[in-house]
Enzyme design. Structure first.
Site, mmCIF file in Angstrom:
data_model
loop_
_atom_site.group_PDB
_atom_site.id
_atom_site.type_symbol
_atom_site.label_atom_id
_atom_site.label_comp_id
_atom_site.label_asym_id
_atom_site.label_seq_id
_atom_site.Cartn_x
_atom_site.Cartn_y
_atom_site.Cartn_z
ATOM 1 N N GLU A 162 0.840 -1.204 0.000
ATOM 2 C CA GLU A 162 0.000 0.000 0.000
ATOM 3 C C GLU A 162 0.882 1.263 0.000
ATOM 4 O O GLU A 162 0.642 2.212 -0.751
ATOM 5 C CB GLU A 162 -0.886 0.065 1.250
ATOM 6 C CG GLU A 162 -1.705 -1.178 1.558
ATOM 7 C CD GLU A 162 -0.952 -2.190 2.418
ATOM 8 O OE1 GLU A 162 0.213 -2.500 2.102
ATOM 9 O OE2 GLU A 162 -1.535 -2.672 3.405
ATOM 10 N N ARG B 50 10.880 -24.164 -7.373
ATOM 11 C CA ARG B 50 11.970 -24.008 -6.399
ATOM 12 C C ARG B 50 12.236 -22.539 -6.122
ATOM 13 O O ARG B 50 12.448 -22.127 -4.988
ATOM 14 C CB ARG B 50 13.250 -24.668 -6.927
ATOM 15 C CG ARG B 50 13.193 -26.167 -6.907
ATOM 16 C CD ARG B 50 14.499 -26.726 -7.459
ATOM 17 N NE ARG B 50 14.445 -28.181 -7.508
ATOM 18 C CZ ARG B 50 15.326 -28.921 -8.185
ATOM 19 N NH1 ARG B 50 16.317 -28.338 -8.855
ATOM 20 N NH2 ARG B 50 15.213 -30.241 -8.169
ATOM 21 N N ASP C 268 20.194 -39.685 -7.321
ATOM 22 C CA ASP C 268 20.229 -38.665 -8.388
ATOM 23 C C ASP C 268 21.317 -37.610 -8.224
ATOM 24 O O ASP C 268 21.580 -36.860 -9.150
ATOM 25 C CB ASP C 268 18.879 -37.906 -8.451
ATOM 26 C CG ASP C 268 17.703 -38.836 -8.679
ATOM 27 O OD1 ASP C 268 17.940 -39.971 -9.115
ATOM 28 O OD2 ASP C 268 16.561 -38.420 -8.410
ATOM 29 N N GLY D 81 12.029 -38.736 -1.948
ATOM 30 C CA GLY D 81 11.199 -39.707 -2.654
ATOM 31 C C GLY D 81 9.925 -40.119 -1.926
ATOM 32 O O GLY D 81 9.414 -39.402 -1.066
HETATM 33 C C1 AOF Z 1 4.071 -7.103 4.406
HETATM 34 N N1 AOF Z 1 3.797 -6.496 3.227
HETATM 35 O O1 AOF Z 1 2.454 -5.372 1.896
HETATM 36 C C2 AOF Z 1 1.627 -6.027 4.006
HETATM 37 C C3 AOF Z 1 1.921 -6.685 5.229
HETATM 38 O O2 AOF Z 1 7.512 -6.154 9.902
HETATM 39 P P1 AOF Z 1 6.609 -5.414 8.959
HETATM 40 O O3 AOF Z 1 6.418 -3.993 9.378
HETATM 41 O O4 AOF Z 1 7.064 -5.520 7.519
HETATM 42 O O5 AOF Z 1 5.157 -6.056 9.067
HETATM 43 C C4 AOF Z 1 4.860 -7.322 8.539
HETATM 44 C C5 AOF Z 1 3.379 -7.612 8.755
HETATM 45 O O6 AOF Z 1 2.569 -6.638 8.117
HETATM 46 C C6 AOF Z 1 2.935 -8.931 8.171
HETATM 47 O O7 AOF Z 1 3.096 -9.983 9.104
HETATM 48 C C7 AOF Z 1 1.458 -8.711 7.880
HETATM 49 O O8 AOF Z 1 0.694 -9.004 9.043
HETATM 50 C C8 AOF Z 1 1.353 -7.205 7.646
HETATM 51 N N2 AOF Z 1 1.027 -6.811 6.230
HETATM 52 N N3 AOF Z 1 3.151 -7.197 5.372
HETATM 53 O O9 AOF Z 1 5.167 -7.580 4.581
HETATM 54 C C9 AOF Z 1 2.624 -5.941 2.981
HETATM 55 N N4 AOF Z 1 0.439 -5.477 3.752
HETATM 56 ZN ZN ZN Z 2 1.374 -2.725 6.229
#
Ligand code: AOF
Ligand code: ZN
Length: 370
Positions: A62, A193, A209, A298
């Site tokens: 945002e 991955r 492998d 596996g």
């Molecule tokens: C994100 N990206 O776009 C949104 C999140 O440690 P912070 O400040 O980056 O907060 C992480 C938390 O913010 C995450 O656990 C989630 O609950 C909220 N939303 N987080 O990394 C975003 N909108």
């Molecule tokens: Zn946020």
């Protein structure tokens, strides 16, 4: 022109799909954070800004989108696939920032599952901003299955992956396994991955492998590698050992495994963890902030994840080939006697042809909404 409610809902879904596209570009890069995309649309319905979260400590989606607007967000609608946060973590809270921007309406996909982080929607409503929640909620929760699983259970989500024949085999009776699926499917595995924090295999796969388990594609990032290796049989020459550089390799062994073997593997850059209990391992990986692990087999390893009820998702590449006989299937173990006990999954909508093979993805019912 004023839209009918049905037209508006259709528009909302379209912009939410775009949020998910923007978010998905960073899959595998944001842990332990979610993947989030944001779209801002002006009064005429034109997209005026987009943003995405690119990793921990970086702007949330945002904020990334609003920053591009220089105070021109007034009266616009902001779309985001996860509820704007109302907490101060590595970055300041988004909800007050959104409120201050002057947007008139906020459209949210999934709600934030972490109690201390949620509350953004309520804060915005209180400020008399129109808030719509639950737009494409299921798709938004599925897209963030790793984050939701980690938030709710403090462990990564596990995706079981296998390349199989039509009769579910991973090799012929003679052990020939090269190749079951075609080049396009094998390249698709590189993308898988690349989108997971870690890849896990059993030592049988290492011995048979000698895989590198890297993500060999342009712009790819190698996942952490994990080997379940009771007796520390991984050769010191194995291709998945990190050497001087290379991604981290964790070898998980029994308490009783030889410490001389441990020292030899540690000298090659591996970390050795003791204790093979899968739920405990899952918690320990969650503690590292890993939210997604791709389990590449596996069959015994797949069986143990299913038995431990730790399999959250399945990706099967099915080749249009039949080998028959007692060849190994992608799920080993002792097997179940009663059909009522069978592991029940649901097909996701993303079934696709990859080259001449079929890619089927499935998930455990109710996993993402618990
Ligand atoms: C994100 N990206 O776009 C949104 C999140 O440690 P912070 O400040 O980056 O907060 C992480 C938390 O913010 C995450 O656990 C989630 O609950 C909220 N939303 N987080 O990394 C975003 N909108
Ligand atoms: Zn946020």
């Amino acid at each position: 022109m004023k839209l009918t409610p049905a037209e508006q809902r259709e528009r909302d879904r379209g912009h939410m799909v775009r949020c998910l596209e923007l978010a998905a570009r960073h899959r595998g890069r944001t842990s332990p954070n979610p993947i989030v995309g944001c779209v801002i649309v002006d009064r005429r319905g034109e997209v005026i800004a987009e943003g995405a979260h690119v990793g921990p400590g970086k702007d949330h989606a945002e904020r990334a989108a609003l920053k591009k607007l220089d105070d021109q967000a007034k009266g616009s609608t902001l779309y985001v696939n996860l509820e704007p946060c109302n907490h101060h973590g590595r970055t300041p809270p988004c909800a007050p920032f959104v409120r201050a921007s002057g947007v008139a309406r906020v459209v949210i996909g999934a709600m934030d599952p972490i109690p201390g982080h949620s509350g953004g929607a309520a804060l915005l409503k209180k400020a008399k901003i129109a808030v719509t929640t639950g737009v494409l909620r299921e798709a938004c929760e599925r897209a963030n299955l790793p984050f939701f699983t980690w938030a709710r259970h403090q462990r990564p989500a596990f995706t079981l992956k296998a390349a199989v024949t039509l009769d579910g085999k991973i090799a012929t009776v003679a052990g020939d396994a090269k190749w079951i699926t075609g080049p396009a499917a094998r390249e698709d595995v590189m993308r898988l991955r690349n989108g997971h924090d870690a890849v896990l295999v059993g030592v049988g796969t290492v011995l048979a492998d000698d895989p590198r388990l890297t993500a060999r594609l342009r712009g790819g990032r190698d996942p952490i590698r994990i080997v379940l290796d009771r007796e520390l049989r991984t050769p010191t020459t194995a291709a998945l050992l990190p050497g001087a550089r290379g991604p981290r390799t964790i070898i998980v062994a029994a308490e009783t495994a030889s410490s001389a073997r441990e020292a030899a593997l540690v000298a090659k850059g591996a970390e050795v963890w003791r204790g093979l209990d899968l739920p405990a391992l899952a918690q320990r990986l969650g503690g590292l902030g890993l939210t997604s692990v791709l389990v590449e087999g596996g069959g015994e390893v797949h069986a143990s994840f299913l038995e431990a009820r730790l399999a959250d998702q399945l990706v099967l590449y099915i080749a249009p080939k039949i080998v028959g006989g007692p060849a190994k299937s992608w799920v080993g173990g002792v097997g179940l006697a009663a059909l009522v006990d069978a592991y029940g999954l649901v097909f996701d909508e993303e079934t696709a042809f990859i080259g001449g093979d079929l890619r089927v993805t499935l998930s455990v019912p109710g996993r993402d909404s618990r």
